[in-house]
Motif scaffolding. Sequence first.
Motif, mmCIF file in Angstrom:
data_model
loop_
_atom_site.group_PDB
_atom_site.id
_atom_site.type_symbol
_atom_site.label_atom_id
_atom_site.label_comp_id
_atom_site.label_asym_id
_atom_site.label_seq_id
_atom_site.Cartn_x
_atom_site.Cartn_y
_atom_site.Cartn_z
ATOM 1 N N HIS A 59 32.001 2.317 36.200
ATOM 2 C CA HIS A 59 31.355 2.103 34.900
ATOM 3 C C HIS A 59 32.049 1.018 34.057
ATOM 4 O O HIS A 59 31.961 1.041 32.836
ATOM 5 C CB HIS A 59 31.311 3.414 34.089
ATOM 6 C CG HIS A 59 30.756 4.573 34.860
ATOM 7 N ND1 HIS A 59 29.467 4.600 35.337
ATOM 8 C CD2 HIS A 59 31.332 5.742 35.243
ATOM 9 C CE1 HIS A 59 29.255 5.751 35.980
ATOM 10 N NE2 HIS A 59 30.373 6.455 35.942
ATOM 11 N N PHE A 60 32.746 0.111 34.722
ATOM 12 C CA PHE A 60 33.387 -0.958 33.969
ATOM 13 C C PHE A 60 32.438 -2.128 33.755
ATOM 14 O O PHE A 60 32.379 -2.697 32.665
ATOM 15 C CB PHE A 60 34.648 -1.447 34.702
ATOM 16 C CG PHE A 60 35.542 -2.310 33.855
ATOM 17 C CD1 PHE A 60 36.585 -1.758 33.138
ATOM 18 C CD2 PHE A 60 35.340 -3.685 33.765
ATOM 19 C CE1 PHE A 60 37.411 -2.546 32.350
ATOM 20 C CE2 PHE A 60 36.153 -4.481 32.989
ATOM 21 C CZ PHE A 60 37.191 -3.915 32.278
ATOM 22 N N MET A 61 31.709 -2.488 34.784
ATOM 23 C CA MET A 61 30.814 -3.644 34.705
ATOM 24 C C MET A 61 29.469 -3.234 34.119
ATOM 25 O O MET A 61 28.408 -3.357 34.744
ATOM 26 C CB MET A 61 30.643 -4.264 36.090
ATOM 27 C CG MET A 61 31.948 -4.605 36.779
ATOM 28 S SD MET A 61 32.896 -5.895 35.925
ATOM 29 C CE MET A 61 31.928 -7.345 36.334
ATOM 30 N N THR A 62 29.501 -2.731 32.895
ATOM 31 C CA THR A 62 28.273 -2.323 32.206
ATOM 32 C C THR A 62 28.183 -3.064 30.878
ATOM 33 O O THR A 62 29.186 -3.520 30.324
ATOM 34 C CB THR A 62 28.261 -0.805 31.947
ATOM 35 O OG1 THR A 62 29.353 -0.469 31.074
ATOM 36 C CG2 THR A 62 28.394 -0.026 33.249
ATOM 37 N N ALA A 63 26.978 -3.166 30.361
ATOM 38 C CA ALA A 63 26.761 -3.874 29.101
ATOM 39 C C ALA A 63 27.502 -3.198 27.952
ATOM 40 O O ALA A 63 28.093 -3.870 27.096
ATOM 41 C CB ALA A 63 25.267 -3.965 28.802
ATOM 42 N N THR A 306 41.634 -2.237 31.857
ATOM 43 C CA THR A 306 41.676 -1.850 33.270
ATOM 44 C C THR A 306 42.731 -0.787 33.512
ATOM 45 O O THR A 306 42.479 0.222 34.196
ATOM 46 C CB THR A 306 41.964 -3.082 34.145
ATOM 47 O OG1 THR A 306 40.930 -4.048 33.961
ATOM 48 C CG2 THR A 306 42.033 -2.702 35.612
ATOM 49 N N LEU A 307 43.900 -0.989 32.949
ATOM 50 C CA LEU A 307 44.979 -0.020 33.135
ATOM 51 C C LEU A 307 44.636 1.316 32.484
ATOM 52 O O LEU A 307 44.944 2.381 33.030
ATOM 53 C CB LEU A 307 46.279 -0.581 32.559
ATOM 54 C CG LEU A 307 46.813 -1.835 33.264
ATOM 55 C CD1 LEU A 307 48.036 -2.375 32.549
ATOM 56 C CD2 LEU A 307 47.142 -1.531 34.715
ATOM 57 N N VAL A 308 43.981 1.275 31.327
ATOM 58 C CA VAL A 308 43.568 2.513 30.666
ATOM 59 C C VAL A 308 42.541 3.251 31.512
ATOM 60 O O VAL A 308 42.594 4.476 31.660
ATOM 61 C CB VAL A 308 43.014 2.206 29.262
ATOM 62 C CG1 VAL A 308 42.348 3.453 28.666
ATOM 63 C CG2 VAL A 308 44.127 1.723 28.344
ATOM 64 N N LYS A 309 41.595 2.503 32.082
ATOM 65 C CA LYS A 309 40.563 3.122 32.919
ATOM 66 C C LYS A 309 41.158 3.816 34.140
ATOM 67 O O LYS A 309 40.590 4.782 34.657
ATOM 68 C CB LYS A 309 39.572 2.056 33.374
ATOM 69 C CG LYS A 309 38.646 1.538 32.285
ATOM 70 C CD LYS A 309 37.508 2.497 32.003
ATOM 71 C CE LYS A 309 36.500 1.886 31.053
ATOM 72 N NZ LYS A 309 35.369 2.812 30.773
#
Length: 338
Positions: A59-63, A306-309
């Motif tokens: 779910h990172f590459m989402t609007a 990214t690190l938080v995710k």
Amino acid sequence: MTQAAVSPPVEPAQPAEPGKPARSTGPLARLRDPAWYQEYGVYVAVAVVLLFNALFTDHFMTADNFRTQLVQVAPIVIVALGMALVIGTEGVDLSVGSTMALAAAFLPLYLGYGLVPALVVSLLAGAVVGAVNGTLVSLIGLQPIVATLALFVGGRGLALVMADGQLKQIVNPDLLSLGTGSFLGVPLVVWIAGVLAVAVAFLVQRTTFGRQIVAVGGNRSAAALAGLPVKRVLIGVYVLCGVLAALAGVLATARLTASDPSSLGTLMELSAITAVVVGGTPLNGGSIRVLGTVAGALLMQLLRATLVKHDLPDSTAQIAQAAIIIAAVYVARERRSR
């Protein structure tokens, strides 16, 4: 009778200078050139982080996520644009975080007169801070790190005095719309940061003042001998940096719906310097990379997200940020030594 095509004679390769090896110009040689990394490395790093998240982060590459990342990085971009101008003159401004806090402290005091007067007063506060910094650097002759360190401490102290050391809620709908509103589906703060990036790029590349900034940063003594208004340029650069920092403080206050001078802008000076350095602007001045600065701020934001995710602590992000700064400074030093 047709004439046969005659190939031009092949010129012999230029011999290397005595004591220096011959330089190769192939693709692999360019990858070993520090100049290539300083100019393009930040864009490659952004692409690598995005590719990593596309493959391994849910779910990172989402609007919605990109919208969140852009909103969070917008104030950093605005401050970093002013910092890039200052670093372009071989200076630095450590007071940008305190300037954000000072602008935020002025807002509740003047919002009763309307949004425009409050904005004008807050931006004027940033201009005054910049003018003081510029005067200390250009007229008094203090080192930039010393001159701006004074307002790094004193500016936040003044902001706390003005706010009585308290957080003040913001209820003005016009101001809040700057932090939460959008246009064509894009948050207003992102639009503002983008417009300012284009304006600063135009200033640097297309105006006399921008060329003067680069000339002063490249060689201040030579610029003075050439008749350039060195002192006026330095003051102008610090004023612009102060105004941009104040604007970032206003937008951050609008997004947070509260004026909190005790914490607003904390460590912003480090984030801005990081974005500028990672973006390829050398600390010894003489060059300003506006697009690289924007990409540097975005890289730091994406890396932190990214690190938080991946459930890593924020301290890990700080260590990674420090490593990137060291790498960027090392590349710049290697380029100067060649």
